[in-house]
Every structure is written in C-alpha cells, then in structure tokens.
Enzyme design. Structure first.
Site, PDB file in Angstrom:
ATOM      1  NE  ARG A  28      58.497  61.033  34.961  1.00  0.00           N
ATOM      2  CZ  ARG A  28      58.181  59.862  34.436  1.00  0.00           C
ATOM      3  NH1 ARG A  28      57.975  58.822  35.249  1.00  0.00           N
ATOM      4  NH2 ARG A  28      58.060  59.690  33.137  1.00  0.00           N
ATOM      5  CB  SER A  32      55.034  52.396  31.133  1.00  0.00           C
ATOM      6  OG  SER A  32      53.666  52.239  31.391  1.00  0.00           O
ATOM      7  NE  ARG A  89      59.830  55.314  43.340  1.00  0.00           N
ATOM      8  CZ  ARG A  89      58.871  54.804  42.570  1.00  0.00           C
ATOM      9  NH1 ARG A  89      58.183  55.602  41.790  1.00  0.00           N
ATOM     10  NH2 ARG A  89      58.598  53.513  42.592  1.00  0.00           N
ATOM     11  CD  GLU A 140      57.881  51.272  34.599  1.00  0.00           C
ATOM     12  OE1 GLU A 140      58.155  51.732  33.469  1.00  0.00           O
ATOM     13  OE2 GLU A 140      57.892  51.955  35.630  1.00  0.00           O
ATOM     14  NE  ARG A 169      62.922  52.960  37.277  1.00  0.00           N
ATOM     15  CZ  ARG A 169      61.823  52.686  37.956  1.00  0.00           C
ATOM     16  NH1 ARG A 169      61.074  51.650  37.593  1.00  0.00           N
ATOM     17  NH2 ARG A 169      61.460  53.414  38.989  1.00  0.00           N
TER      18      ARG A 169
END
Length: 427
Positions: free
Chosen positions: A262, A352, A277, A349, A391
């Site tokens: 990403r 999801s 991130r 988070e 994560r």
C-alpha cells in the site's frame, strides 16, 4: 455497484444512503444519465430496425423493377448508417459516463450502522480480556525490537526508504510463527480453504473489489501495467468473478497468507515510527462467498474467527461497529477489532471484517443459481483480516513484554518455535 432498477424505484432511499455516507443526493444525477442513456439506446434500436426493414424493401423493389424506389431506399440506408454510427458513439459515451458515476459511489450502509462523520461515532459491541498492569513503564514495539537488535528500521530505510523494516533472528521467526499459526487455525478449525494467489493483478480484479477507479493512488503499479495487491481480498474475491455458482456449493470460504502493498498516500505524518503503517506487510485474509440470506450471519462468524486468534494470543481487544463515516467504500457493515497496545496506551485496529452484500458481485458479475432454476442471482461477498501479521507481532511484543526487555511467547505459538518460551532471554 448498484441495481439501476432499484434506484429508479426508490430514489429517496438511495439518496438517504448517500447522505448517511456524507454525500449529496445522487439520484437526480444518476437517473438523468440513465434516462438519456436509455433514450439513446432506443434511438439506436429504432434506426437499426428501420435499416433492416429498408434493406428488405430494396430487394422487393429490385425484384418488381422499381429501380427509382430501390435507389431511394439505398440512399436512406446509407444515411441511416451514418446516423447510427453517431448514435452508437453517443450511446457508448453515455453508458460509460453512467458506469463511471455509479462505480465512484460507495455502498449504502445497513440501517443499524451508527451514523457519524468519523471514528468518534464507532460503537463498541464487546470486549475481551483486560489490559494487565505490567509493573514497569511499557515500551513500544520498536523500542523493544531495536534494543534487542531484531528490528532494524535504519537498514530498511537504506534498502527501500521509509515505512519498511528488516526483522532479524528470533523476531523474524516469531513473525513467521504467527502467520503459520493463523493459517492453521483458519484452515484446520474454521473451515477455510487455503489459497496461494497471485500477488500481481490486472485492472479488472481491482475494479471488481472496488479499489479502482477511485483508490488508485493507494496502490503500487508496475511498469507492465500490473498492480501489487493491497490485500488478498482482491484475488480471493475475484475467484468468483464472471462465474455462475451452484447454490448448494455456497458458502465458499477462502484464506490466504500474502504480502500486501500500500502506498499509504493519505497517511503522511501518521505512525511514522515502527511497523503500524507500512508499505509492505503480511496479512492472513478471509473471504466468504455466500447466498444473500446468509451474509449477515457470516459476518458474525468471520469476526469470531478473527477473535479466536487474538484470544489464543492472550491479547485484550474490543470489537467495534464502524460508523457510516469510517467504514470502507464497498461495505454495508464493518466490524473492526482493536487490540490493546500498552506502549501507546491505546487500542489500535488489527482486523476489519466487512459485509459487502452484492456490491462487489455486481462489479464482478459473480452469480449463483438454485438447482432447477434458470434465473441467477448475485452472490454476497465478505472479507476480513484474520489477522494482520505485523500488527499481531506488535501486539504480542507489547502485551507480553517483560521488565528486562524480553518478550514472553504466548503458549499457542510455542509449538511453532520449537518450544521457545522467551524472545531475547538475557539469562
């Protein structure tokens, strides 16, 4: 993507959905384009019908010796061909404009999704575990990893720039163990079929799951025109693209461990330290293809599968229902799972899980048919993180850190680490 017939029949409901997403009403714009497009289709069809009829009449005129009549009809057919070319161009342009508009609009949230502009309106469904007092000032994962010499952000920056990491030794092994553990749980216990998909995909795959055309800046593209996958949701969901499945073959459940890529175009200045991130990270993804009546229950099931991973890793978490302003483009409802990170003293988070209903299926033309029936229906698609490996590593490091900077290995992971109980044992 939306059913145009539904927008024609219920424009107020469509506008209400858009407004809940924070957008202006869209039905007037959509229906205006739709009306013009259908009018252009009708004009083209009428000209085609007249051309075909005139072509037959020419033969009849020639047979009867009416040369002047035949020549007049030939001139009419020639003029019709020119007009038809213009009409076809107009019809195609209007169709593309309508398609572009519809493909840029997000899915309509379920009525029970909390309304709000951002994450402040998210609602906690449930929580599991309690953050345990460590008895010493907790350190963040990058502080722990750098002190152990096992997370190297400086060398990663030299190799690739910011938002990358080099993992070394026991932490690299712990990262691999986490991924293997997750895949084993989802395949052996939760009934997901493991897939090893391509990491490069074409435009139509990303269009099908909703990343294109709207979110191209969030992706990496090769010079050959392929895209690096931002999540395994893309290839896994597209396994059903352009297909008609049998109803008794549903649900289909897939899982995959893949790297994800990403650009983090909108994340400037956020989470610049550490692994939260990154441009490249590993994730175990879950995807379900279901019949429409089963998708709500499937979302609950999928969320529970992700929760199982965190429970066995002994990490406190909360399950949140995302608000209308915080949920993803293609979802009607999303459950986020947030884990406790002692180093930040925040829940962040890690998973999801979303129900997209028929939104992606319409874009992909993914359908199913009940045995004995000719009519097909669109499937419903769901996707969820099961979970993000990097994560999860962060959460394990921070929640199981010890005063001397070592990290206690959760019992569930020890079989994957040859029985190792502590990372960075200083004894």
């Amino acid at each position: 993507m939306f059913d145009l017939r539904w927008i024609r029949e219920a424009p107020a409901a469509f506008d209400r959905g858009m407004q809940r997403r924070g957008l202006e009403p869209q039905s007037e714009r959509v229906l205006n384009l739709d009306s013009r497009h259908r009018a252009a289709q009708t004009d083209l069809q009428e000209m085609q019908n007249r051309r075909n009829a005139a072509s037959k009449e020419i033969g009849a005129k020639m047979k009867s010796g009416d040369k002047d009549g035949a020549d007049s009809l030939k001139a009419e057919v020639a003029a019709l061909k020119e007009r038809m070319a213009e009409a076809e161009t107009r019809e195609n342009a209007l169709g593309e404009e309508l398609e572009t508009l519809l493909s840029s609009l997000p899915n309509i949230p379920d009525e029970d999704v909390p309304e709000g502009a951002d994450e402040s309106a998210n609602v906690c469904l449930r929580s599991w575990g309690e953050p345990k007092p460590l008895g010493f000032p907790p350190r963040q994962h990058f502080e722990l990893g750098e002190a152990l010499g096992m997370l190297d952000f400086e060398r990663a920056a030299y190799l690739a720039g910011s938002r990358f990491v080099v993992m070394r030794g026991q932490i690299a092994r712990l990262h691999r163990a986490l991924a293997q553990f997750m895949i084993d749980v989802h395949t052996l216990e939760h009934g997901y079929l493991e897939i090893a998909p391509p990491y490069l995909v074409r435009d139509q795959a990303l269009y099908g799951t909703g990343q294109l055309p709207k979110f191209g800046e969030d992706l990496f593209r090769t010079t050959e025109g392929f895209w690096l996958i931002p999540t395994a949701e893309v290839p896994l969901t597209n396994l059903a693209a352009e297909s008609i499945l049998e109803a008794d073959a549903l649900p289909q459940r897939y899982t995959a461990l893949t790297p994800c890529f990403r650009s983090e175009a909108g994340a400037s200045g956020r989470d610049t330290r550490g692994m939260l991130r990154q441009h490249q990270f590993d994730k175990v993804e879950m995807v379900s293809i279901t019949a429409p009546e089963d998708s709500e229950a499937e979302l609950e099931r999928m969320t529970a599968c992700a929760e199982t991973i965190l429970q066995r890793l002994e990490i406190p978490y909360k399950v949140m229902v995302l608000s209308t302003g915080d949920m993803g483009f293609g979802a009607v409802k999303t459950h986020d799972i947030e884990v406790w990170l002692p180093g930040q003293e925040l829940f962040r988070e890690i998973s999801s899980c979303s129900n997209c209903r028929a939104f992606q299926a319409r874009r992909m033309r993914a359908r199913y048919r009940t045995k004995g029936e000719k009519k097909t229906q669109f499937v419903h698609t769901l996707n969820g993180s099961g979970v993000a490996v990097g994560r999860a590593l962060i959460a394990v490091m921070e929640n199981h850190q010890q005063a001397d900077g070592s990290i206690l290995v959760p019992k569930a992971l020890r079989p994957y680490l040859g029985g190792m109980e502590v990372i960075g044992d200083h004894e």
